[in-house]
Design a protein around this motif. Structure first.
Motif, PDB file in Angstrom:
ATOM      1  N   GLY A 192       0.821  -1.206   0.000  1.00 37.95           N
ATOM      2  CA  GLY A 192       0.000   0.000   0.000  1.00 37.95           C
ATOM      3  C   GLY A 192       0.855   1.257   0.000  1.00 37.95           C
ATOM      4  O   GLY A 192       0.353   2.366  -0.173  1.00 37.95           O
ATOM      5  N   THR A 193       2.173   1.084   0.178  1.00 36.24           N
ATOM      6  CA  THR A 193       3.045   2.266   0.206  1.00 36.24           C
ATOM      7  C   THR A 193       3.905   2.398  -1.045  1.00 36.24           C
ATOM      8  O   THR A 193       4.712   3.314  -1.133  1.00 36.24           O
ATOM      9  CB  THR A 193       3.988   2.260   1.426  1.00 36.24           C
ATOM     10  N   ARG A 194       3.766   1.471  -1.994  1.00 31.24           N
ATOM     11  CA  ARG A 194       4.581   1.544  -3.218  1.00 31.24           C
ATOM     12  C   ARG A 194       3.979   0.633  -4.281  1.00 31.24           C
ATOM     13  O   ARG A 194       3.186  -0.271  -3.947  1.00 31.24           O
ATOM     14  CB  ARG A 194       6.040   1.162  -2.931  1.00 31.24           C
ATOM     15  N   PRO A 195       4.377   0.844  -5.552  1.00 27.35           N
ATOM     16  CA  PRO A 195       3.870  -0.057  -6.589  1.00 27.35           C
ATOM     17  C   PRO A 195       4.362  -1.470  -6.312  1.00 27.35           C
ATOM     18  O   PRO A 195       5.435  -1.664  -5.740  1.00 27.35           O
ATOM     19  CB  PRO A 195       4.516   0.483  -7.880  1.00 27.35           C
ATOM     20  N   ARG A 196       3.579  -2.442  -6.725  1.00 28.26           N
ATOM     21  CA  ARG A 196       3.933  -3.839  -6.459  1.00 28.26           C
ATOM     22  C   ARG A 196       3.738  -4.661  -7.724  1.00 28.26           C
ATOM     23  O   ARG A 196       2.740  -4.481  -8.438  1.00 28.26           O
ATOM     24  CB  ARG A 196       2.994  -4.411  -5.387  1.00 28.26           C
ATOM     25  N   ASN A 197       4.674  -5.554  -7.998  1.00 34.37           N
ATOM     26  CA  ASN A 197       4.503  -6.441  -9.141  1.00 34.37           C
ATOM     27  C   ASN A 197       5.116  -7.798  -8.803  1.00 34.37           C
ATOM     28  O   ASN A 197       6.338  -7.917  -8.690  1.00 34.37           O
ATOM     29  CB  ASN A 197       5.155  -5.828 -10.386  1.00 34.37           C
ATOM     30  N   VAL A 198       4.259  -8.782  -8.642  1.00 43.28           N
ATOM     31  CA  VAL A 198       4.749 -10.093  -8.205  1.00 43.28           C
ATOM     32  C   VAL A 198       5.637 -10.760  -9.255  1.00 43.28           C
ATOM     33  O   VAL A 198       6.507 -11.555  -8.918  1.00 43.28           O
ATOM     34  CB  VAL A 198       3.595 -11.056  -7.810  1.00 43.28           C
ATOM     35  N   ARG A 199       5.415 -10.417 -10.531  1.00 42.16           N
ATOM     36  CA  ARG A 199       6.265 -11.023 -11.577  1.00 42.16           C
ATOM     37  C   ARG A 199       7.678 -10.449 -11.473  1.00 42.16           C
ATOM     38  O   ARG A 199       8.658 -11.162 -11.560  1.00 42.16           O
ATOM     39  CB  ARG A 199       5.703 -10.754 -12.969  1.00 42.16           C
ATOM     40  N   GLU A 200       7.754  -9.120 -11.273  1.00 48.15           N
ATOM     41  CA  GLU A 200       9.089  -8.520 -11.123  1.00 48.15           C
ATOM     42  C   GLU A 200       9.764  -9.021  -9.852  1.00 48.15           C
ATOM     43  O   GLU A 200      10.969  -9.260  -9.826  1.00 48.15           O
ATOM     44  CB  GLU A 200       8.996  -6.990 -11.089  1.00 48.15           C
ATOM     45  N   LEU A 201       8.988  -9.178  -8.797  1.00 48.29           N
ATOM     46  CA  LEU A 201       9.566  -9.672  -7.535  1.00 48.29           C
ATOM     47  C   LEU A 201       9.956 -11.143  -7.654  1.00 48.29           C
ATOM     48  O   LEU A 201      10.776 -11.641  -6.887  1.00 48.29           O
ATOM     49  CB  LEU A 201       8.557  -9.514  -6.382  1.00 48.29           C
ATOM     50  N   ASP A 202       9.326 -11.834  -8.608  1.00 49.63           N
ATOM     51  CA  ASP A 202       9.607 -13.249  -8.879  1.00 49.63           C
ATOM     52  C   ASP A 202       9.340 -14.149  -7.663  1.00 49.63           C
ATOM     53  O   ASP A 202      10.058 -15.124  -7.441  1.00 49.63           O
ATOM     54  CB  ASP A 202      11.067 -13.407  -9.371  1.00 49.63           C
ATOM     55  N   VAL A 203       8.297 -13.786  -6.900  1.00 47.13           N
ATOM     56  CA  VAL A 203       7.950 -14.652  -5.771  1.00 47.13           C
ATOM     57  C   VAL A 203       6.909 -15.678  -6.227  1.00 47.13           C
ATOM     58  O   VAL A 203       6.181 -15.454  -7.190  1.00 47.13           O
ATOM     59  CB  VAL A 203       7.412 -13.840  -4.561  1.00 47.13           C
ATOM     60  N   ASP A 204       6.843 -16.796  -5.527  1.00 45.71           N
ATOM     61  CA  ASP A 204       5.893 -17.855  -5.890  1.00 45.71           C
ATOM     62  C   ASP A 204       4.539 -17.623  -5.234  1.00 45.71           C
ATOM     63  O   ASP A 204       3.498 -17.953  -5.794  1.00 45.71           O
ATOM     64  CB  ASP A 204       6.460 -19.211  -5.468  1.00 45.71           C
ATOM     65  N   PHE A 205       4.609 -17.053  -4.038  1.00 46.55           N
ATOM     66  CA  PHE A 205       3.398 -16.763  -3.274  1.00 46.55           C
ATOM     67  C   PHE A 205       3.573 -15.374  -2.647  1.00 46.55           C
ATOM     68  O   PHE A 205       4.693 -15.006  -2.277  1.00 46.55           O
ATOM     69  CB  PHE A 205       3.191 -17.795  -2.148  1.00 46.55           C
ATOM     70  N   TYR A 206       2.451 -14.679  -2.540  1.00 49.32           N
ATOM     71  CA  TYR A 206       2.495 -13.318  -1.981  1.00 49.32           C
ATOM     72  C   TYR A 206       1.234 -13.153  -1.145  1.00 49.32           C
ATOM     73  O   TYR A 206       0.151 -13.563  -1.562  1.00 49.32           O
ATOM     74  CB  TYR A 206       2.497 -12.309  -3.128  1.00 49.32           C
ATOM     75  N   THR A 207       1.378 -12.560   0.012  1.00 48.63           N
ATOM     76  CA  THR A 207       0.180 -12.333   0.818  1.00 48.63           C
ATOM     77  C   THR A 207       0.221 -10.989   1.524  1.00 48.63           C
ATOM     78  O   THR A 207       1.297 -10.470   1.856  1.00 48.63           O
ATOM     79  CB  THR A 207      -0.025 -13.492   1.847  1.00 48.63           C
ATOM     80  N   SER A 208      -0.956 -10.440   1.706  1.00 48.86           N
ATOM     81  CA  SER A 208      -1.105  -9.208   2.489  1.00 48.86           C
ATOM     82  C   SER A 208      -2.578  -9.085   2.862  1.00 48.86           C
ATOM     83  O   SER A 208      -3.411  -9.803   2.341  1.00 48.86           O
ATOM     84  CB  SER A 208      -0.663  -7.992   1.685  1.00 48.86           C
ATOM     85  N   GLY A 209      -2.850  -8.167   3.744  1.00 50.40           N
ATOM     86  CA  GLY A 209      -4.236  -7.910   4.126  1.00 50.40           C
ATOM     87  C   GLY A 209      -4.541  -6.442   3.937  1.00 50.40           C
ATOM     88  O   GLY A 209      -3.657  -5.641   3.617  1.00 50.40           O
ATOM     89  N   THR A 210      -5.810  -6.072   4.165  1.00 51.80           N
ATOM     90  CA  THR A 210      -6.235  -4.724   3.767  1.00 51.80           C
ATOM     91  C   THR A 210      -6.206  -3.696   4.893  1.00 51.80           C
ATOM     92  O   THR A 210      -6.409  -2.523   4.655  1.00 51.80           O
ATOM     93  CB  THR A 210      -7.659  -4.782   3.186  1.00 51.80           C
TER      94      THR A 210
END
Ligand SMILES: Cc1ncc(COP(=O)(O)O)c(C=O)c1O
Length: 390
Positions: A192-210
């Motif tokens: 929520g504090t910066r742009p996020r891109n899971v493909r660029e981060l190359d992670v397999d799983f990503y989690t967060s809450g609202t």
């Protein structure tokens, strides 16, 4: 007044908490905006006057899935909407059988839930290992040395909840993938504090809450699962919203969704969906790049000011935020002392936690520094720590 200041005033005026306090606790709960309040009001009116518009509610739930996916650069089918990070990661954990690889490798900087979820898998064969930090830092070499061919998954916190340390994600991901291990990013303290891109981060799983920097309520979180892994992972917990066709109402048929919906369980928290979407949209309107730049400025101003005061920061001096943690002799007393002066912040162990978001201003930082100076006896001085650590 500059354009930036005028823009900031306009944003801040949408968060009523600032009328009577200086809010510095987004690491715990994001401040309530008029947009989120209106979304809740809209939901209440639908409920009041339409009774049970479930078709529309379920549609909104799918809209939320799409928008959260879009925000992190994923596809909607790669997103499970879950009530908490704990629920999403638990569902994921049950999908592994720990036969070929057993080790779950994480560090002591993880949020407790991450430890608990995987420790609960010990009786199913998981071997959970914790890396020990070097002071307030975790050099990526520690991961590199520890990840081996038995490592199944490496859960990594983006930002540590108790000291604001930012994990060296790209090095960790490279080391894990080189040895065939998965990476799960827990981004709750940064999302929520910066742009996020899971493909660029190359992670397999990503989690967060609202509920934190996404400016929404508690009770909604999401889990991203890389598309190529979904069909290989079948959780051993289920519910009708994890099924391919929930509205077939087929009690005797078990057919997990082909998408990441298979990691979900029961009826979605509709009020939270409405409010969370409003929080996300507000941030998208402002622009995540703008949020990141603003938060970085406030963070370095605070860290510089703290250094001038001779106080000890647990957070690295080059941090871009959003969390700054200062060492205190009695962090709880410090939170109370600051509360008497109108600041809302929090503590963990010996750390006073200050967190910034788009609604905070340079004036907040200046006022906080003055308040810290007035309560200096409660803060650890950097010199005394250096002496103690020798
Ligand atoms: C980094 C991190 N992960 C997970 C959680 C908790 O997630 P949940 O309560 O949704 O399971 C928190 C809450 O503070 C957190 O800071």
């Amino acid at each position: 007044m500059t354009n930036v200041q005028a823009g900031l005033q306009a944003i801040r005026s949408r968060f009523p908490v600032f009328r009577n306090s200086i809010y510095l606790n987004s690491c715990s709960q994001g401040a309530l905006s008029d947009a989120v309040e209106e979304a809740m009001q809209k939901l209440l009116e639908m409920w009041r006057y339409q009774g049970s518009p479930w078709d529309e509610w379920v549609q909104e739930y799918e809209v939320a899935r799409g928008e959260f996916a879009d925000f992190i650069g994923a596809e909607a089918d790669e997103i499970a909407l879950v009530p908490s990070v704990s629920a999403g990661v638990s569902s994921l954990a049950t999908a592994f059988d720990f036969s070929a690889r057993k080790t779950v490798l994480m560090s002591e900087f993880e949020f407790p839930t991450m430890g608990h979820v995987w420790l609960a898998q010990q009786r199913r064969g998981a071997n959970v290992k914790f890396l020990r930090a070097q002071g307030e830092q975790l050099p990526p070499s520690l991961y590199d040395q520890a990840i081996d061919n038995d490592t199944l998954i490496v859960p990594v916190t983006g930002i540590c909840f108790k000291n604001g340390f930012r994990s060296h994600l790209s090095e960790i991901t490279a080391a894990a993938h080189a040895r065939g291990a998965y990476v799960l990013l827990d981004d709750y303290q940064d999302c929520g504090t910066r742009p996020r891109n899971v493909r660029e981060l190359d992670v397999d799983f990503y989690t967060s809450g609202t509920l934190k920097y996404l400016l929404g309520p508690s009770g909604l979180a999401f889990l991203y699962v890389r598309k190529s892994l979904i069909s290989k992972l079948q959780p051993s917990v289920a519910g009708w919203f994890s099924q391919q066709s929930p509205f077939d109402f087929a009690t005797e048929r078990f057919e997990p969704a082909a998408s990441a919906r298979r990691f979900q369980s029961g009826t979605p928290p509709i009020p939270n969906v409405y409010m969370a979407l409003a929080g996300l949209r507000l941030l998208r309107e402002i622009g995540f790049q703008n949020v990141a730049a603003h938060v970085a400025q406030l963070t370095s101003a605070l860290l510089e000011g703290v250094q001038e005061l001779g106080m000890r920061a647990k957070t690295p001096a080059n941090s871009v935020g959003p969390l700054v943690v200062l060492q205190s002799h009695d962090a709880e007393a410090m939170v109370k002392a600051l509360a008497r002066e109108g600041f809302i912040c929090s503590s963990r162990h010996d750390g006073l936690r200050i967190s910034f978001h788009i609604y905070n201003s340079m004036e907040d930082v200046e006022l906080l520094l003055k308040a810290l100076a007035r309560n200096a006896e409660l803060m650890v001085q950097s010199r005394s720590v250096t002496t103690a650590s020798r």
